[in-house]
Design a protein around this motif. Structure first.
Motif, PDB file in Angstrom:
ATOM      1  N   GLY A  54       0.810  -1.212   0.000  1.00  0.00           N
ATOM      2  CA  GLY A  54       0.000   0.000   0.000  1.00  0.00           C
ATOM      3  C   GLY A  54       0.841   1.258   0.000  1.00  0.00           C
ATOM      4  N   GLN A  55       1.920   1.278   0.784  1.00  0.00           N
ATOM      5  CA  GLN A  55       2.827   2.427   0.756  1.00  0.00           C
ATOM      6  C   GLN A  55       3.555   2.521  -0.583  1.00  0.00           C
ATOM      7  N   ASN A  56       3.886   1.367  -1.158  1.00  0.00           N
ATOM      8  CA  ASN A  56       4.439   1.335  -2.516  1.00  0.00           C
ATOM      9  C   ASN A  56       3.490   2.051  -3.474  1.00  0.00           C
ATOM     10  N   HIS A  57       2.210   1.654  -3.459  1.00  0.00           N
ATOM     11  CA  HIS A  57       1.226   2.289  -4.331  1.00  0.00           C
ATOM     12  C   HIS A  57       1.198   3.803  -4.105  1.00  0.00           C
ATOM     13  N   HIS A  58       1.212   4.198  -2.829  1.00  0.00           N
ATOM     14  CA  HIS A  58       1.059   5.615  -2.513  1.00  0.00           C
ATOM     15  C   HIS A  58       2.227   6.441  -3.059  1.00  0.00           C
ATOM     16  N   PHE A  59       3.439   6.027  -2.719  1.00  0.00           N
ATOM     17  CA  PHE A  59       4.579   6.861  -3.084  1.00  0.00           C
ATOM     18  C   PHE A  59       4.943   6.751  -4.562  1.00  0.00           C
ATOM     19  N   VAL A  60       4.676   5.616  -5.184  1.00  0.00           N
ATOM     20  CA  VAL A  60       4.998   5.452  -6.607  1.00  0.00           C
ATOM     21  C   VAL A  60       3.917   6.043  -7.496  1.00  0.00           C
ATOM     22  N   GLN A  61       2.635   5.916  -7.079  1.00  0.00           N
ATOM     23  CA  GLN A  61       1.535   6.304  -7.950  1.00  0.00           C
ATOM     24  C   GLN A  61       0.855   7.620  -7.572  1.00  0.00           C
ATOM     25  N   TYR A  62       0.705   7.886  -6.271  1.00  0.00           N
ATOM     26  CA  TYR A  62      -0.221   8.936  -5.852  1.00  0.00           C
ATOM     27  C   TYR A  62       0.384  10.131  -5.150  1.00  0.00           C
ATOM     28  N   ALA A  63       1.569  10.015  -4.592  1.00  0.00           N
ATOM     29  CA  ALA A  63       2.139  11.116  -3.822  1.00  0.00           C
ATOM     30  C   ALA A  63       2.292  12.358  -4.699  1.00  0.00           C
ATOM     31  N   PRO A  64       1.987  13.544  -4.168  1.00  0.00           N
ATOM     32  CA  PRO A  64       2.061  14.764  -4.975  1.00  0.00           C
ATOM     33  C   PRO A  64       3.476  15.136  -5.374  1.00  0.00           C
ATOM     34  N   GLU A 106      11.979   3.949  -3.299  1.00  0.00           N
ATOM     35  CA  GLU A 106      12.911   2.823  -3.261  1.00  0.00           C
ATOM     36  C   GLU A 106      12.671   1.947  -2.040  1.00  0.00           C
ATOM     37  N   ARG A 107      12.407   2.583  -0.908  1.00  0.00           N
ATOM     38  CA  ARG A 107      12.176   1.841   0.332  1.00  0.00           C
ATOM     39  C   ARG A 107      11.030   0.846   0.181  1.00  0.00           C
ATOM     40  N   TYR A 108       9.908   1.293  -0.354  1.00  0.00           N
ATOM     41  CA  TYR A 108       8.727   0.426  -0.401  1.00  0.00           C
ATOM     42  C   TYR A 108       8.743  -0.514  -1.594  1.00  0.00           C
ATOM     43  N   VAL A 109       9.367  -0.123  -2.690  1.00  0.00           N
ATOM     44  CA  VAL A 109       9.524  -1.061  -3.803  1.00  0.00           C
ATOM     45  C   VAL A 109      10.416  -2.224  -3.383  1.00  0.00           C
ATOM     46  N   LYS A 110      11.499  -1.923  -2.673  1.00  0.00           N
ATOM     47  CA  LYS A 110      12.402  -2.981  -2.214  1.00  0.00           C
ATOM     48  C   LYS A 110      11.739  -3.871  -1.172  1.00  0.00           C
ATOM     49  N   GLN A 126       3.471  -2.126  -8.710  1.00  0.00           N
ATOM     50  CA  GLN A 126       4.409  -2.231  -7.591  1.00  0.00           C
ATOM     51  C   GLN A 126       5.857  -2.381  -8.069  1.00  0.00           C
ATOM     52  N   GLN A 127       6.040  -2.353  -9.391  1.00  0.00           N
ATOM     53  CA  GLN A 127       7.367  -2.467 -10.013  1.00  0.00           C
ATOM     54  C   GLN A 127       8.015  -3.811  -9.694  1.00  0.00           C
ATOM     55  N   GLN A 128       7.203  -4.863  -9.792  1.00  0.00           N
ATOM     56  CA  GLN A 128       7.688  -6.225  -9.561  1.00  0.00           C
ATOM     57  C   GLN A 128       7.509  -7.048 -10.838  1.00  0.00           C
ATOM     58  N   LYS A 187      -7.782  12.122  -4.265  1.00  0.00           N
ATOM     59  CA  LYS A 187      -6.566  12.024  -3.452  1.00  0.00           C
ATOM     60  C   LYS A 187      -6.689  12.870  -2.188  1.00  0.00           C
ATOM     61  N   LYS A 188      -7.279  14.063  -2.324  1.00  0.00           N
ATOM     62  CA  LYS A 188      -7.454  14.927  -1.153  1.00  0.00           C
ATOM     63  C   LYS A 188      -8.368  14.263  -0.131  1.00  0.00           C
ATOM     64  N   ILE A 189      -9.428  13.614  -0.625  1.00  0.00           N
ATOM     65  CA  ILE A 189     -10.379  12.951   0.272  1.00  0.00           C
ATOM     66  C   ILE A 189      -9.733  11.761   0.957  1.00  0.00           C
ATOM     67  N   MET A 190      -8.974  10.973   0.203  1.00  0.00           N
ATOM     68  CA  MET A 190      -8.442   9.729   0.731  1.00  0.00           C
ATOM     69  C   MET A 190      -7.195   9.928   1.575  1.00  0.00           C
ATOM     70  N   PHE A 191      -6.368  10.918   1.228  1.00  0.00           N
ATOM     71  CA  PHE A 191      -5.064  11.026   1.867  1.00  0.00           C
ATOM     72  C   PHE A 191      -4.907  12.264   2.745  1.00  0.00           C
TER      73      PHE A 191
END
Length: 235
Positions: A113-123, A131-135, A175-177, A219-223
């Motif tokens: 889930g953090q992978n999704h957030h930082f790779v796909q959704y973070a502003p 890198e942390r969450y993909v690894k 998830q880059q896997q 994104k504003k509503i969810m995050f």
């Protein structure tokens, strides 16, 4: 009859997979998390953490008032015990399933889930976080691959442990896997994907959410929520 309060996320898919596999009658009540349905007071009565899924069992074992359950892992255990399926009753078999269910709940789900957030959704793109969450996702794929080296399913027989993990592997490309790096996991993944109940569960998702893209407002509503934003929250 089970009332399923649901949206088309990996955690939501876990429950539709179980219900389809077990043949339990259910009705879906969509909770569109991109428009804020998860913060409505009527939903918070059964899901105080404002997260889907949640269920209301209108015909609980032993009778009496309906029983509500939130948190996808708790729902899977509840439904398995209600139906007598997909969770062994012997201590060793039960322990095997439950520890891998908790592995998904505490590891694979949150880290992916953090992978999704930082790779796909973070502003903003934060290379360290990405890198942390993909690894870490990759590490967890490796754990699952090794587990499946000598067994067909996660805990031997098909169980709620498989139903919990599978939906979090479905978005492996996001998830880059690369599943080719994990041959045991890939074999397991393809076998579950072809199960008729799993196909039906994902077909239900397509009926419920016809526009699965994420808008900036969503994104504003969810995050962007804090305790003060919730109905009756702290001021």
């Amino acid at each position: 009859m089970i009332d399923l309060h649901y949206w088309t996320t990996p955690n939501g898919h876990k429950v539709t997979i179980f219900l389809e596999e077990a043949g339990l009658p259910y009705t879906i009540f969509p909770v569109n998390i991109s428009t804020g349905d998860q913060f409505k007071p009527e939903f918070l009565k059964i899901a105080p953490n404002n997260r889907i899924p949640a269920i209301l069992d209108r015909d609980p074992t032993g009778g009496g008032e309906p029983i509500s359950v939130f948190e996808s892992g708790a729902i899977l255990i509840y439904l398995a015990e209600k139906s007598g399926r997909f969770l062994p009753t012997d201590p060793r078999g039960r322990a095997e399933v439950l520890q891998w269910l908790m592995w998904q709940m505490g590891g694979l789900g949150p880290m992916a889930g953090q992978n999704h957030h930082f790779v796909q959704y973070a502003p903003e793109r934060i290379p360290y976080a990405m890198e942390r969450y993909v690894k870490e996702t990759n590490r967890l794929y490796g754990v699952l691959d090794r587990r499946l080296a000598d067994r067909e399913f996660v805990a031997g027989d098909y169980s709620i442990a498989d139903m919990a993990a599978y939906p979090w592997i479905v978005p492996y490309e996001r998830q880059q896997q690369n599943l080719d790096d994990f041959p045991n996991l890939k074999r397991w993944f393809e076998a579950i994907r072809e199960r008729p109940a799993v196909v039906r569960a994902y077909d239900r998702a397509k009926e419920i959410n016809t526009q699965p893209t994420m808008s900036e407002e969503a994104k504003k509503i969810m995050f962007g929520q804090t305790a003060a934003n919730l109905p009756g929250g702290a001021k």
